[in-house]
Structures are given as structure tokens and as C-alpha cells.
Design an enzyme around this catalytic site. Structure first.
Site, PDB file in Angstrom:
ATOM      1  N   HIS A   1      12.974  18.003 -19.703  1.00 25.43           N
ATOM      2  CA  HIS A   1      13.116  17.985 -21.164  1.00 25.43           C
ATOM      3  C   HIS A   1      11.739  18.364 -21.673  1.00 25.43           C
ATOM      4  CE1 HIS A   1      16.865  15.162 -21.210  1.00 25.43           C
ATOM      5  NE2 HIS A   1      17.063  16.308 -20.604  1.00 25.43           N
TER       6      HIS A   1
ATOM      7  N   GLU B   1      26.058  24.012 -17.466  1.00 28.03           N
ATOM      8  CA  GLU B   1      24.681  24.120 -17.963  1.00 28.03           C
ATOM      9  C   GLU B   1      23.944  25.242 -17.253  1.00 28.03           C
ATOM     10  OE1 GLU B   1      22.252  20.613 -17.185  1.00 28.03           O
ATOM     11  OE2 GLU B   1      20.782  21.258 -18.687  1.00 28.03           O
TER      12      GLU B   1
ATOM     13  N   ASP C   1      17.519  23.312 -14.345  1.00 25.21           N
ATOM     14  CA  ASP C   1      18.410  22.233 -14.790  1.00 25.21           C
ATOM     15  C   ASP C   1      19.818  22.812 -14.936  1.00 25.21           C
ATOM     16  OD1 ASP C   1      19.594  20.069 -15.991  1.00 25.21           O
ATOM     17  OD2 ASP C   1      18.432  20.153 -17.844  1.00 25.21           O
TER      18      ASP C   1
ATOM     19  N   GLU D   1      24.164  23.740 -22.552  1.00 30.31           N
ATOM     20  CA  GLU D   1      24.921  22.802 -21.731  1.00 30.31           C
ATOM     21  C   GLU D   1      25.974  22.001 -22.493  1.00 30.31           C
ATOM     22  OE1 GLU D   1      22.695  19.273 -20.524  1.00 30.31           O
ATOM     23  OE2 GLU D   1      20.866  20.222 -21.232  1.00 30.31           O
TER      24      GLU D   1
ATOM     25  N   HIS E   1      18.094  21.818 -24.581  1.00 28.10           N
ATOM     26  CA  HIS E   1      16.713  21.372 -24.820  1.00 28.10           C
ATOM     27  C   HIS E   1      15.769  22.403 -24.229  1.00 28.10           C
ATOM     28  CE1 HIS E   1      16.836  20.180 -20.542  1.00 28.10           C
ATOM     29  NE2 HIS E   1      18.041  19.693 -20.819  1.00 28.10           N
TER      30      HIS E   1
ATOM     31  N   ASP F   1      24.855  17.802 -11.780  1.00 22.84           N
ATOM     32  CA  ASP F   1      23.747  18.223 -12.640  1.00 22.84           C
ATOM     33  C   ASP F   1      22.489  18.053 -11.808  1.00 22.84           C
ATOM     34  OD1 ASP F   1      21.704  18.493 -14.504  1.00 22.84           O
ATOM     35  OD2 ASP F   1      22.715  17.319 -16.056  1.00 22.84           O
TER      36      ASP F   1
ATOM     37  N   ASP G   1       0.822  -1.222   0.000  1.00 17.59           N
ATOM     38  CA  ASP G   1       0.000   0.000   0.000  1.00 17.59           C
ATOM     39  C   ASP G   1       0.850   1.264   0.000  1.00 17.59           C
ATOM     40  OD1 ASP G   1       1.026  -0.314   2.496  1.00 17.59           O
ATOM     41  OD2 ASP G   1      -0.844   0.117   3.568  1.00 17.59           O
TER      42      ASP G   1
ATOM     43  N   ARG H   1      30.916  19.549 -17.735  1.00 15.32           N
ATOM     44  CA  ARG H   1      29.707  20.115 -18.375  1.00 15.32           C
ATOM     45  C   ARG H   1      29.358  21.378 -17.606  1.00 15.32           C
ATOM     46  NH1 ARG H   1      26.679  15.978 -18.598  1.00 15.32           N
ATOM     47  NH2 ARG H   1      25.275  16.150 -16.816  1.00 15.32           N
TER      48      ARG H   1
ATOM     49  N   TYR I   1      33.786  15.080 -22.428  1.00 15.25           N
ATOM     50  CA  TYR I   1      33.906  13.877 -21.594  1.00 15.25           C
ATOM     51  C   TYR I   1      34.964  12.988 -22.220  1.00 15.25           C
ATOM     52  CZ  TYR I   1      29.255  15.835 -20.960  1.00 15.25           C
ATOM     53  OH  TYR I   1      28.217  16.701 -20.779  1.00 15.25           O
TER      54      TYR I   1
ATOM     55  N   HIS J   1      26.340  14.820 -26.850  1.00 15.42           N
ATOM     56  CA  HIS J   1      24.937  15.260 -26.784  1.00 15.42           C
ATOM     57  C   HIS J   1      24.836  16.627 -27.445  1.00 15.42           C
ATOM     58  CE1 HIS J   1      26.055  17.962 -23.468  1.00 15.42           C
ATOM     59  NE2 HIS J   1      26.685  16.938 -22.896  1.00 15.42           N
TER      60      HIS J   1
ATOM     61  N   HIS K   1      24.217  10.132 -17.563  1.00 14.40           N
ATOM     62  CA  HIS K   1      23.079  10.065 -16.629  1.00 14.40           C
ATOM     63  C   HIS K   1      23.456   9.248 -15.388  1.00 14.40           C
ATOM     64  CE1 HIS K   1      20.128  11.033 -20.130  1.00 14.40           C
ATOM     65  NE2 HIS K   1      20.741  12.099 -19.665  1.00 14.40           N
TER      66      HIS K   1
END
Ligand code: GLY
Ligand code: MN
Ligand code: MN
Length: 431
Positions: free
Chosen positions: A354, A401, A264, A377, A347, A253, A37, A399, A381, A343, A236
């Protein structure tokens, strides 16, 4: 805060785009069981939040333009003393009319009885098909139950219309996004102030999220990423369990959700407060790419200019350091930097991290318009097992951002509250 008046205006705007004799149906997100529950924290379907601000599960918003008895109808859970004692306050249908400016409201249990009658005789249904298989099935059974020529014959994608509305933020939305940006910037400053060699990634995550919640944010807008050393190379990375050693960079991040709006932010800094030569060299390329991209964001510029400029600056920088070799224009053409910058430069940002909204129209990058909000951003890497790269560069990840809102003449940095120049970061960390 988004007022009931603004929600009403959003619904009116949506209804004004709907073709004659139609109905729109927006279902709440389903609750998800974690175990027995215990439920996962509930997150309302964003388009329902956007159109009426109602945050309870088991609710459905129905819009019927031109209907005499009211155009906005909300189905929601009834008041229930026992359930409210266990699970918390419910607005109830009367409260929905009083506080959410809908024209009428009914118990969710009456949906099966009432909705077929509202669908009957309508030509088209605006609805986001394929998001919730259970609700899709219900809707089809209501439509099929009507049968014959009285049943709606056409389904139109509701999300596409609402998503385009969400892309351009109003003044009150921008105000909330500024607050989300300020809180998140403070959280990053707090993490920089506390960081020291030997600290664990989750301890920095705790500092960040403490600042979010202590400032009135409801949650992180996405799982915070705190990657020490080579963990920063995992885009990620959310385990956040490792110790951060002297000499490592840490990439954080993280952004909060404040009154349904996301921030972000990424910052990368040396855990011991002093950038090494190699760290500084990579860092300065990423910062230069970001600063140049932000300078290009203005009404009339195409969305992709930011991405293009970051690729150009990063490629040139990597050639200067001998990490890439060859003619810069050719390397840009071949997208050679993809190995280290895999990347794109950002965005849309809004109620979702996103966020929604098309990036291209008829195959062409769309132009920026005032009220659009996006992230900028860039990153570099260098994987620990990177081939053909000198050892001293391996495992470095940077990075940077920020979040910008397009204005009439350029863009406003919503996350300027956390430093990004090396000297400013080192100063902050020196205490
Ligand atoms: N935090 C996810 C991203 O930067 O896109
Ligand atoms: Mn982002
Ligand atoms: Mn991010």
C-alpha cells in the site's frame, strides 16, 4: 537494479526542495526481537532504502544541502569480526563511501558526538516525527542539548516530500516492478496448475511462495492470502489452514517483493477447474468491472474514475442477478453495493504494497500521471450469512487484482502473465 547514480540523483532532488540552512535525518527501522536472541526478518525503513539503498539496521542517513565537506553522510555499524561471524556481513563506514556513493560515513556509535554539531546553527530539520519513539527522543535530546538560538527551531515532515517522489516511478523502478509482476504472475499460474479438490490452503501458499523465492524474490510483499470457499469473504484472511473442497472457489491474493518492489495480484478460480453457473455469473461481473476500470486509467483522468466505474458495473451486475433490487442510479447513489464490495478499487503500489503518495490534492482527486503505479482490484463478497440473498449465492467471493503503470497514453498491465478470462483459467487448469 537501482544504481548508486540513481540514489545520488534522488538525494539531490530531495535536497533541491529543502529550504536554506536545513538538515534532513532519515533513521533505519529498528530490529524487532521475536524471542530471546531470535529476530523477526529485518525490513529497512522504506524511505532510507529509497534514498540510498542501505539495508542494514542501526544506520542513519543525514543530508545537508550545500555542505562543503559533503552533503550525504551515513552513520552505520562498524566492521566487527565477531559480530559478523554470528550475524553476517557489515558494510562498515569505508564500504558505505565506496559502495553507496555517500560523501562521508561514520560509525553509528559516534552519532551522539557528531550529530549535535551537524544540527547546530541549522534553522530547520526535515524528519519523519512519530515513526520511532526512541529515535524521536534522541533527536529531541540532541536539539535541546544545543539550546539557545543555535538550535533548529522548525521541524518539517520529510516523509511527505519523499513520498511524492516515490509516487512517480523512474524507468529503472518500472523495470523492477515488471519483474515483480512477472514472477508473481508465474506463481499464480503454478498454483492454478497444481490446485485440486482436497488440497489445503497452505499447500497452495507454499506453491506460490516457492515460485517467488525460486525466482529470486526476497519475500512475499505481504502475507499471502489463500481463502477457499467462504474464507474468500474475509478480506485479509491469512490463516490459510483449511482444506479446499470440491465445488469451492479459491481466492489467492499474493505478490512478491523483488529488489524492494512489490507486486499485488489476486486471482479467483474453481478448485475443480470448472466454474459453476453462479460462480461464473459473479466472476464475469467482477472481470467486467476490472477491465472497464483499467481502460479508464490514463494521464489526465482523475484517480477516482477507476473506483466509480467498478461501483457502477458491480451495482448493475448485482441488480441483473437479483442480488440487489431497485433503480441502478439510485443504488449507486446510496452505495448499496458496499455490502458486497466494501473496499475501493485499488491503491498506489511501489516499494510498499500500500504505497505512499497522496490520493487527493486540496480535497480533489489527483489526476493520473505517467510513472504512477496502482492496483485495480474490484471484488464481490457474499457473506455466508448474508440476509435477503438466495442461498445459492451465499459464501461466494471473487476478487481480481492486477497492477498497472500509467504510461503517456494509457496504462501498462504489469501482471498480464496470469490469465483471468474464465476460459483461459479453465484451460490452464485442465493441464
Ligand atoms: N494484498 C492487499 C491488497 O490487495 O490491498
Ligand atoms: Mn491490493
Ligand atoms: Mn492484493
Amino acid at each position: 537494479m537501482i544504481t548508486a547514480k540513481e540514489y545520488t540523483a534522488r538525494r539531490r532532488e530531495l535536497m533541491s526542495t529543502m529550504q536554506g540552512n536545513s538538515i534532513a535525518i532519515v533513521a533505519a527501522a529498528a530490529e524487532k526481537v521475536r524471542s530471546r536472541d531470535t529476530l523477526y526478518p529485518y525490513k529497512q525503513a522504506t524511505n532510507l532504502s529509497y534514498l540510498c539503498g542501505f539495508s542494514e539496521p542501526e544506520s542513519v542517513l543525514v543530508l545537508i544541502p550545500g555542505r562543503d565537506q559533503g552533503e550525504s553522510i551515513l552513520f552505520c555499524r562498524e566492521k566487527d569480526k565477531l559480530r559478523e561471524t554470528w550475524d553476517g556481513y557489515r558494510v562498515g563506514p569505508e564500504g558505505a563511501v565506496a559502495d553507496y556513493a555517500v560523501d562521508d560515513a561514520f560509525p553509528i556509535g559516534d552519532l551522539d558526538d557528531i550529530l549535535p554539531g551537524l544540527l547546530e546553527g541549522k534553522e530547520r530539520v526535515y524528519y519523519a516525527i512519530g515513526k520511532d519513539a526512541d529515535f524521536d527522543r534522541h533527536l529531541m535530546s540532541w536539539v535541546n542539548g544545543i539550546g539557545g538560538s543555535s538550535a533548529p527551531g522548525e521541524f518539517v515532515d520529510l516523509d511527505h516530500i519523499v513520498n511524492e517522489m516515490r509516487l512517480i516511478k523512474t524507468a529503472s523502478e518500472l523495470k523492477l516492478m515488471r519483474q515483480a509482476g512477472e514472477i508473481s504472475a508465474r506463481a499464480h499460474c503454478r498454483a492454478m496448475g497444481i490446485a485440486k479438490p482436497g488440497i489445503y490452503e497452505y499447500q497452495l501458499q507454499a506453491e506460490i511462495e516457492h515460485e517467488f523465492m525460486a525466482s529470486g524474490a526476497t519475500a512475499p510483499a505481504y502475507t499471502s492470502i489463500v481463502g477457499g470457499g467462504k474464507n474468500g469473504c474475509i478480506l485479509h484472511y491469512i490463516e490459510n489452514r483449511e482444506k479446499i473442497n470440491n465445488g469451492d472457489l479459491v481466492l489467492i491474493d499474493a505478490g512478491c517483493e523483488y529488489e524492494n518492489y512489490a507486486a499485488d495480484i489476486t486471482r479467483t478460480f474453481p478448485i475443480n477447474g470448472k466454474f459453476s453457473r453462479e460462480q461464473a455469473a459473479i466472476y464475469d461481473i467482477v472481470l467486467e468491472a476490472q477491465v472497464q476500470a483499467m481502460a479508464k486509467i490514463a494521464p489526465g483522468a482523475a484517480y477516482n474514475v477507476a473506483n466509480e466505474i467498478t461501483i457502477a458495473v458491480i451495482t448493475q451486475g448485482l441488480v441483473d442477478l437479483g442480488i440487489l433490487n431497485g433503480d441502478v442510479s439510485e443504488l449507486i447513489e446510496q452505495q448499496a453495493c458496499k455490502e458486497f464490495y466494501m473496499h475501493s478499487s485499488g491503491h498506489w503500489l511501489g516499494m510498499d504494497v500500500h504505497d505512499v503518495g497522496d490520493y487527493k490534492i486540496d480535497g480533489q482527486w489527483r489526476d493520473f500521471e505517467p510513472g504512477m503505479v496502482l492496483t485495480v482490484e474490484p471484488g464481490i463478497y457474499i457473506a455466508p450469512d448474508s440476509k435477503n440473498v438466495a442461498d445459492r449465492w451465499r459464501g461466494l467471493a471473487v476478487r481480481i487484482e492486477d497492477n498497472v503503470a500509467v504510461t503517456k497514453t494509457g496504462c501498462e498491465d504489469l501482471t498480464a502473465g496470469v490469465p483471468k478470462k474464465r476460459s483461459e483459467i479453465e484451460l490452464l487448469m485442465a493441464g
